[in-house]
Enzyme design. Sequence first.
Site, PDB file in Angstrom:
ATOM      1  CG  ASP A 460      -1.745   1.252   1.478  1.00 54.73           C
ATOM      2  OD1 ASP A 460      -2.481   1.341   0.393  1.00 54.73           O
ATOM      3  OD2 ASP A 460      -1.808   1.742   2.473  1.00 54.73           O
ATOM      4  CG  ASP A 715      -1.202   1.837   6.916  1.00 55.46           C
ATOM      5  OD1 ASP A 715      -1.725   1.625   5.623  1.00 55.46           O
ATOM      6  OD2 ASP A 715      -1.206   2.758   7.335  1.00 55.46           O
TER       7      ASP A 715
END
Length: 827
Positions: A460, A715
């Site tokens: 990400d 996350d």
Amino acid sequence: MQSTVKEIQDSSLVKTASARKGSIYPQNDDNRSAAHIRQHNFPVLGLSCASCAGSVESTVKHLKGILRVSVNFATQSAVIDFDSKQINEQEIQAAVRSVGYDLLLEPSDTAADIIEQKNEAAFRSVKRSAVFATIFSIPLIIISMWGMHWPFADWGMLILATLVIFLFGGRFFVSAYRQMLHGKAGMDTLVALSTSIAYLYSLSVIAVPGFWAAKGLPGHLYFESAAVVICFILLGKALEMKAKGRTTADIKKLMSSQPAYATLIEAGQNRQVPVGDIQPGNELLVRPGESIAVDGTLLSGQPFINESMITGEPVAVEKSVSDKLYAGTINTHSSFTMTATQVGSATTLSAIIRLVKEAQGSKAPIQRLVDKIAARFVIVVLIIAVFTFLSWWLIGGSAQISRAILAMVSVLVIACPCALGLATPAAIMVGIGRGASMGILIKDAAHLQKLAAVTDIVLDKTGTITTGKPTVQATLWLNQHTLYKSLLCAIEQRAQHPLSEAVVNHLEGMQKDAMGNQNTAHEKTPSPSLETTFLPGLGLHAVIHDPLENALIKKTNPPIHTDYTSAEINGALPLNDYYVGNEKLMQQYNIAYKDKVVSDFEALHQGDTIIYFGTRPVKDNTDVSTKHASAQKGTLLGVLAIADTLKQDATDTIKKLHQWHIQTHLLSGDTQQAVARVATKTNIQHAFGGLLPQDKLDYIQQLKSAGKTVAMVGDGINDSAALAGADISIALSAGSAIAMEVAGMTLVGHQLSKIPQGIILSKMTNKTIKGNLFWAFIYNLIGIPVAAGILYPVTHFMLDPMIAGGAMALSSISVLMSSLRLRYRKL
């Protein structure tokens, strides 16, 4: 550094542990619909080999109401799923005790102390038995080698051997008898059988010497062989217990980092209290060099805290008032006071310890095959021993009866299921413990084993590759008047947006720099009377109700170029409308924002978020969407380029992954331009922006369909689906609780460099497991035939049971020592 472990307290590390109700041990929250289906992790006492673990597992598995059971020899624990309506903990404990072992039912905190005490007591007992067995075996060996002609030498050997075998080695016979009653067999069975056969044969030679002589059979004594076998096995067991204790050194270090006492501030007085007496809300004093007892927030002081115990990062972190503090971390600087928020088992440190313990108790995929082999190992060895005896007797006749017994005893002694049973879990325990000490929390053994095989890593962007904290990269001021900067700061202070925070931090930083450079007492950022309105999808609109006075500026600074006009300020800002936002906002309110200087600035910062700051007279605030022709053009005052900054180790981490031929992929919901910019800076090979959570999951599924082993690093909540779909899922501790709950690995802190460290750790662990299994199998494949006498026809060599006993003891110790090397190898 405050955010290094900021979200752990809200993460699955704590939530999962605290939400597990109805159990005295942590349970896996697998959302079972039936409340009476429970999972417990019980400590098991008395396991001496992998076959013992198999016996316990087999016994429990056949009880009514047991859904699943997994017994781990290395961790001495059993994870049991059961239906509490059909069976309870006491009934399970009774079944385990019936086969010669024990199951602890005490609460986890008490159980840890009991296990430690029992293990220490067991070690002292084995050590004491080994010492006395050695003392009595030495004269036995001397008599057998040089004193057989002494009077009553044979009876002296009988007495010494009886003491060694049945007094100091009695534990093996008791355990073997209990296992036999339930149709089980383990290492103790082999030891008891081999030594008792040698002892009984020797006893018969002394008691009825004429029996063997009448049949023309030699009457050799093997008292010393049986005694020395017991001696070697006891010595090996003591060393094994010592080495096995070292495999949990990392988790013990974590457990010992929490102090036993803390300084409580109560009614202005300081007093020492046990950590167990501290309650949330208590005020505590922590002096330099002391460990923090519980989680909490800083009340006063500005200490530096060593958080390496939790994050693995060695540099002490400066803390400010209201910052979070964590149990087990060390105050390195000055005294401070704090308020306790999480105590006992609710602290971050306790949550990490539980996670590591559960991971160490899990089984790697390869371990299941090894367990099946170990479970049948003893039966196979018994069959081989009987076959060896019969072969010698039938082929060599009665003259070879002594060698037949010798060979059979050697086969029973040398065979060792312990080395096989320890090969995988010992390495897993050390590997997971080493990872925890580095801030890499691994949920189970499968993830540790699979990480070495990863071919593609998907990352990400925001909060993973980048810091997740946007900063102003550059500014272009078309009017250098200081009050415009102060006004922009005041407008952005009224917004609740990460980009607004970035602008405020930048402008306040500029003001501090100016104050430092000029060494003058400038005023703080003005706080004018402003009315601000949030314009969804566009930005902010602000109106000044009172002029901003600035005594230090008497004249308007000239514009940076003449294409823009500016009202005369003369110490005060005009009561105009002001706009802060994107390109659409400037277009909608007819603010001229394009010329060569601005275009060049935008081109230079392509991929960054561009924020425009402009103004229009109040009297002509018509929305150009309804009255475009009559609308007077507004003036652009400044342009800012904002971007999320890369983490310091992002580029080096990606470079190292590429050196290992691992493909890297960057997936984000951000714009393609922003994603491409980050990918270019870090040399990530594949980058895609504008993706929804389902798009990320689909991308990972495509990689897996192509035969790739995929790791996902994320996350956020939007990453949870992709994390669940990946072969290896890695979350950051500063991320969301959902992401950490789904992930198989959690990186404590923000260091991406822990990803390649985790891969190296996985490779080293797998290499250790393979080496352990290779030597354990080779040892038995070579040792058993040699013990059976396969070399005798060629070399006339027969393996003495004493040497076989020493080899058996060393096999387990060698596996443990090989695993312990993981603790000291450089990653």
